[in-house]
Design an enzyme around this catalytic site. Structure first.
Site, PDB file in Angstrom:
ATOM      1  N   ASP A 232      35.814  -0.801 114.117  1.00  0.00           N
ATOM      2  CA  ASP A 232      34.497  -0.182 114.031  1.00  0.00           C
ATOM      3  C   ASP A 232      33.442  -1.159 113.530  1.00  0.00           C
ATOM      4  O   ASP A 232      33.709  -1.993 112.664  1.00  0.00           O
ATOM      5  CB  ASP A 232      34.592   1.012 113.070  1.00  0.00           C
ATOM      6  N   GLU A 300      34.072  -2.166 118.512  1.00  0.00           N
ATOM      7  CA  GLU A 300      32.860  -1.388 118.711  1.00  0.00           C
ATOM      8  C   GLU A 300      31.672  -2.090 118.083  1.00  0.00           C
ATOM      9  O   GLU A 300      31.714  -2.465 116.910  1.00  0.00           O
ATOM     10  CB  GLU A 300      33.015   0.001 118.084  1.00  0.00           C
TER      11      GLU A 300
END
Length: 585
Positions: A232, A300
């Site tokens: 993330d 991401e």
């Protein structure tokens, strides 16, 4: 024994060794490359399946639904964060990286999930959140107290104090969720960096002890049997060591919003790439030592295409993640985009991508409106045809296979998304991510079959009575059945290895062919506008009568198996078709 017989025996042994070696090589390639044409299905655990009636999805609930993936054709799932957390940002604020959030279950429940997934041939990817922890993590509490070894685990700065006593942050950096990225801590008498909410302090990766701690976390979960990580917010991990002010962007006059600054010192720093290369090596070393399929890393981060390509590999060819997420279908195109826009952004990724790497396509996620709400309900099947017939990897967010829609009428009282809550009653709807996070719609039973509770953590979209998996499984044609047929189609060699040839027919229609020597070619047609289009098939093939329809949408006038004998075909508004070019006999 005669010389001839000896030679025959030797040749037979040699051939057997060659065949065995070739078989081993193929097996090794399959283990290394399993991810290259995969469909990764994102599970938002809190909304997937509740097993104990508390209104919150959990790990046993996911385990109970794993057969659904087997039946659908999904062989890899990615779990959004399941770690112990105070849930300020619903799991992206982690207070213990090696334990399960009690609402979701236990480590034993996780082990059971992995065991069942392995039994069904489903690989499990975990969300990994390295940029920040929770402010309730023991590391942060120890850092606040300046305990030895933890003094510099986070990014601390004094700032300045004005004559009137006002404390001023050390620079002008802004939080993603508006306002200063610096939060004052009374106990330590310093500011800490938090690029997201106040409850998510940024870890200090310039401290080697932090990297070692995160390496240990990765190894903990690898030993639990996962197939890799989705990492993330990778673009935020490092910041400028000199803490320089960021320049104004010129795009807004509001000094509190993220877009007020050009984020050249807080995103995509050179060290970000080096850290991911380090983790790539960690995963490769683990696979080499433990055997089995390659453990992978996908990342991401919303960035420019040039910046994203550096995550694949650097200028010297040093490898990073297997792939950085491609969000172009979320950030660059919408219901107003033309056919040329779609082709441009597809081609842009393929052109920029370094040689030897694999493309990927993300159509939706838990932070953005759903496909049916973003492009329109009639676009669902066409968008899934696009996603599934492009070269490379496809990412599906849970519920998109059903055409689930955002529930935009969630009340202020039921709103739980932290940025929306901070925005207040008058503004929450404009930024809330709750509408795309509502529970999975399994059936027309209570709470869509998600939970037996009288109150679910988010309201279930009332359209579940009609829009649900059970109805779509029983229907003659449905979004789910279209999706399922596309997964089966992806097993064709032409979709795994075929070339990609796009063409813009006009401002409303585009098409692309997938071609591979010795295989039937495939043609995907997509109408992105709200008017019927007559498409001349001779633009793509000289003998239209050798075309047959493979996949159609739920409202299509065409049927699977239709042989196209005319030189043109009508595409209804927002319709997609996948067509096969039959080889000459």
């Amino acid at each position: 024994m005669g010389v001839t017989k000896v030679l025959v025996i030797l040749l037979s042994v040699g051939l057997a060794e060659i065949l065995a070696h070739n078989h081993q090589t193929k097996d090794q390639d399959a283990r290394n490359n399993w991810w290259q044409h995969e469909v990764f299905y994102q599970i938002y655990p809190r909304s997937f399946q509740d097993s104990n009636g508390d209104g919150i999805g959990d790990l046993p609930g996911i385990t109970s639904r794993l057969q659904y993936f087997k039946d659908t054709g999904i062989t890899a799932v990615w779990l959004s964060p399941i770690y112990e957390s105070p849930m300020v940002d619903f799991g992206y604020d982690i207070s213990n990286y090696t334990n399960i959030q009690p609402e979701y279950g236990t480590l034993e429940d996780f082990d059971a999930l992995i065991a069942k997934a392995n039994e069904l041939g489903i690989k499990v990817i975990l969300d990994f959140v390295p940029n920040h922890s929770s402010n309730q993590h023991p590391w942060f509490l120890k850092s606040v107290a300046r305990e030895p070894g933890y003094e510099d685990f986070y990014v601390w700065q004094n700032g300045t104090q004005l004559e009137n006593g006002t404390r001023v942050p050390p620079n002008n950096w802004l939080s993603v969720f508006s306002g200063s990225a610096w939060e004052w801590n009374d106990e330590r008498q310093q500011f800490y960096l938090r690029q997201f909410t106040f409850g998510q302090p940024d870890l200090n990766y310039r401290n080697p002890a932090v990297i070692q701690a995160m390496d240990d976390v990765m190894l903990f979960w690898l030993n639990k049997g996962i197939a890799g990580f989705r990492i993330d917010a990778v673009i935020y991990i490092y910041e400028d060591a000199l803490l320089r002010d960021e320049p104004l962007s010129g795009s807004t006059d509001d000094p509190n919003v993220e877009s007020y600054l050009n984020h050249i010192y807080t995103r995509n720093q050179p060290e970000d790439y080096l850290l991911l290369q380090h983790w790539r090596q960690l995963l490769d070393n683990y696979t080499a030592s433990q055997g089995g399929p390659r453990r992978i890393m996908m990342t991401e981060g919303y960035a420019t295409v040039a910046q994203l390509m550096k995550y694949y590999e650097d200028a010297n060819g040093v490898q990073g993640p297997e792939f950085p997420f491609n969000f172009d279908f979320i950030t660059e195109v919408n219901e107003n985009s033309t056919a040329a826009d779609f082709v441009f952004y597809i081609q842009r990724w393929l052109i920029y991508m370094p040689h030897g790497h694999v493309a990927n396509w993300v159509m939706g996620n838990h932070d953005n409106p759903r496909v049916a709400s973003r492009f329109g309900v009639k676009s669902v099947d066409g968008m899934n045809m696009l996603l599934m017939t492009l070269p490379g990897i496809a990412i599906t967010y849970n519920g998109e296979e059903l055409g689930m829609t955002d529930y935009r009428d969630i009340s202020w009282e039921d709103t739980v998304d932290q940025p929306a809550c901070e925005a207040g009653r008058d503004n929450y709807k404009a930024i809330s991510r709750d509408p795309e996070r509502t529970p999975m719609q399994w059936s027309d039973e209570q709470n869509a079959g998600f939970s037996t509770s009288n109150h679910t953590w988010l309201p279930v979209n009332p359209n579940y009575r009609d829009l649900n998996l059970r109805n779509q499984q029983q229907a003659r044609q449905s979004h789910y059945k279209v999706y399922q047929s596309l997964l089966k189609l992806r097993q064709l060699p032409v979709l795994k290895n075929g070339s990609f040839v796009p063409e813009v027919v006009n401002s409303r229609v585009f098409a692309f062919k997938r071609e591979l020597k010795g295989e039937h070619s495939l043609l995907t047609l997509l109408n992105v506008k709200n008017r019927t289009e007559l498409v001349d098939l001779t633009d793509f093939i000289d003998q239209p009568n050798r075309l047959s329809v493979l996949v159609v949408g739920v409202e299509s006038q065409h049927r699977v198996g239709d042989r196209l004998k005319a030189e043109s075909i009508a595409l209804a508004p927002f319709e997609g078709l996948v067509i096969q070019l039959n080889k000459r006999k």
